[in-house]
Design an enzyme around this catalytic site. Structure first.
Site, PDB file in Angstrom:
ATOM      1  N   HIS A  95       0.834  -1.188   0.000  1.00 56.22           N
ATOM      2  CA  HIS A  95       0.000   0.000   0.000  1.00 56.22           C
ATOM      3  C   HIS A  95       0.873   1.243   0.000  1.00 56.22           C
ATOM      4  CE1 HIS A  95      -3.898  -2.071   1.622  1.00 56.22           C
ATOM      5  NE2 HIS A  95      -3.350  -2.703   0.599  1.00 56.22           N
ATOM      6  N   GLU A 117       0.795   3.811   1.910  1.00 51.86           N
ATOM      7  CA  GLU A 117       1.250   4.157   3.253  1.00 51.86           C
ATOM      8  C   GLU A 117       2.439   3.288   3.667  1.00 51.86           C
ATOM      9  OE1 GLU A 117      -3.350   4.249   3.411  1.00 51.86           O
ATOM     10  OE2 GLU A 117      -1.769   3.329   2.215  1.00 51.86           O
ATOM     11  N   CYS A 124      -6.342   1.686   5.275  1.00 48.55           N
ATOM     12  CA  CYS A 124      -7.030   0.453   5.671  1.00 48.55           C
ATOM     13  C   CYS A 124      -6.623   0.090   7.103  1.00 48.55           C
ATOM     14  CB  CYS A 124      -6.680  -0.678   4.711  1.00 48.55           C
ATOM     15  SG  CYS A 124      -4.954  -1.214   4.823  1.00 48.55           S
ATOM     16  N   CYS A 181      -2.769  -0.855   7.461  1.00 46.70           N
ATOM     17  CA  CYS A 181      -1.888   0.312   7.435  1.00 46.70           C
ATOM     18  C   CYS A 181      -2.069   1.171   8.686  1.00 46.70           C
ATOM     19  CB  CYS A 181      -2.152   1.151   6.191  1.00 46.70           C
ATOM     20  SG  CYS A 181      -1.534   0.411   4.662  1.00 46.70           S
TER      21      CYS A 181
END
Length: 354
Positions: free
Chosen positions: A265, A267, A292, A295
């Protein structure tokens, strides 16, 4: 602030200018036209019809501030940039090129359905005892005005920083919708820090190679960028967009088969790039999509103080709970409205909310 307004005949240019003058203390500037008046701005008898701002200028006891060319007008405005100015005399792209040299210039494009503009034009003609053109003539002249190869209006519409659709016949509704847009917000000409960093996250997202969605992230401390990230497969692996992640390429629904996903992701990439030591305390994470759950726990672990996101995600409430427990401030980014805005829909929303 210096606002220019462009648009077709009877689209609402002068009405917006008058709103700014009456409600926000703007002063109107006039740029003399050197090219012939477009046919659409004339009656069937080829007699130029007075515009709204010309009528206001004639009635006013204050001499109009007029300029022969765009450079002279800009030279006047530049040392007075802390004051508010408006002009509807955006005749072609060369005028925009001159005005856009200054960071305090905002170009607003306004339009309306051609039948609505024709009806407005008819009413204006009749008010001056002039013969209004029929709809067919108005359409032909309008097409020449908009799509002419020599400085057609279509090119100006494209250059607008803000696009308004004015299909309401109520002046009160029109003014209320304009009020809700906060046209004079300074962030329209100079972005706030939130806008700046969120724009960087949007830019990072464009580098994403994930088939599912494009997500970008920026890590910031003391208004300095620490790292950026976007989602996609790890270094050395085939890009997701080239088939590197079977899960994303199969089109699985959100939350399904996450344990088989090979994509990192945005992040995660930003956190890995920065490292905990560089992140430190009082850091802010900007992401164009709400993080999410996976993360979120990592964001808490590295000590980030605030998360700012733009688009919502399916687990926002759970993420909010995690951040609240860890003492991480979560907020959604809410910039002034931009893009194409239907003013009648804007007013309908206001009426429902009130």
């Amino acid at each position: 602030m210096f606002i220019g307004i462009c648009g077709g005949i009877c689209a609402g240019k002068s009405t917006i200018a008058q709103y700014l003058i009456n409600n926000h203390g703007f002063q109107q500037l006039h740029l003399r036209r050197t090219s012939p008046t477009p046919a659409v701005e004339k009656t069937a008898g080829e007699v130029t019809l007075p515009t709204f701002q010309q009528n206001q200028k004639d009635k006013s006891s204050t001499p109009a501030i007029e300029f022969d060319d765009a450079d002279t007008l800009l030279a006047f405005v530049t040392p007075r940039w802390r004051e508010n100015w408006v002009t509807t005399d955006i005749h072609d792209e060369t005028v925009v090129d001159v005005f856009e040299r200054r960071p305090f210039f905002l170009l607003i494009s306004v339009d309306a359905p051609i039948t609505v503009r024709w009806q407005r034009f008819r009413q204006r003609c009749l008010a001056y005892d002039m013969a209004p053109p029929d709809l067919g003539t108005f359409v032909v002249n309008n097409d020449a005005h908009v799509y002419s190869h020599a400085g057609g209006l279509a090119l100006l519409r494209y250059r607008g920083h803000l696009h308004l659709l004015n299909n309401t016949n109520s002046l009160t509704s029109f003014y209320e919708a304009l009020k809700s847009l906060d046209l004079t917000n300074e962030s329209r000409v100079r972005p706030t820090w939130d806008q700046y960093f969120m724009a960087l996250s949007d830019l990072a997202a464009k580098r994403s190679n994930c088939m599912k969605r494009q997500v970008g992230c920026v890590l910031v401390r003391e208004k300095r960028v620490i790292s950026t990230g976007y989602n996609g497969t790890p270094r050395g692996m085939t890009n997701c967009g080239s088939g590197g992640c079977p899960r994303c390429n199969s089109g699985e629904h959100a939350g399904v088969g996450l344990d088989t996903c090979r994509c990192l992701h945005a992040e995660e990439n930003a956190l890995l790039e920065a490292g905990r030591e560089r992140i430190g305390v009082a850091s802010t994470l900007y992401c164009n999509t709400c993080p999410c759950l996976t993360c979120s726990v990592k964001i808490c672990q590295v000590g980030i103080s605030e998360v700012v996101y733009s688009m919502a995600y399916s687990v926002d409430t759970k993420v909010e709970s995690i951040f609240a427990e860890a003492g991480v401030h979560l907020r959604q980014f809410s910039p002034p409205r931009a893009g194409l805005i239907d003013l009648s829909a804007e007013f309908d929303t206001l009426a429902i909310n009130n």
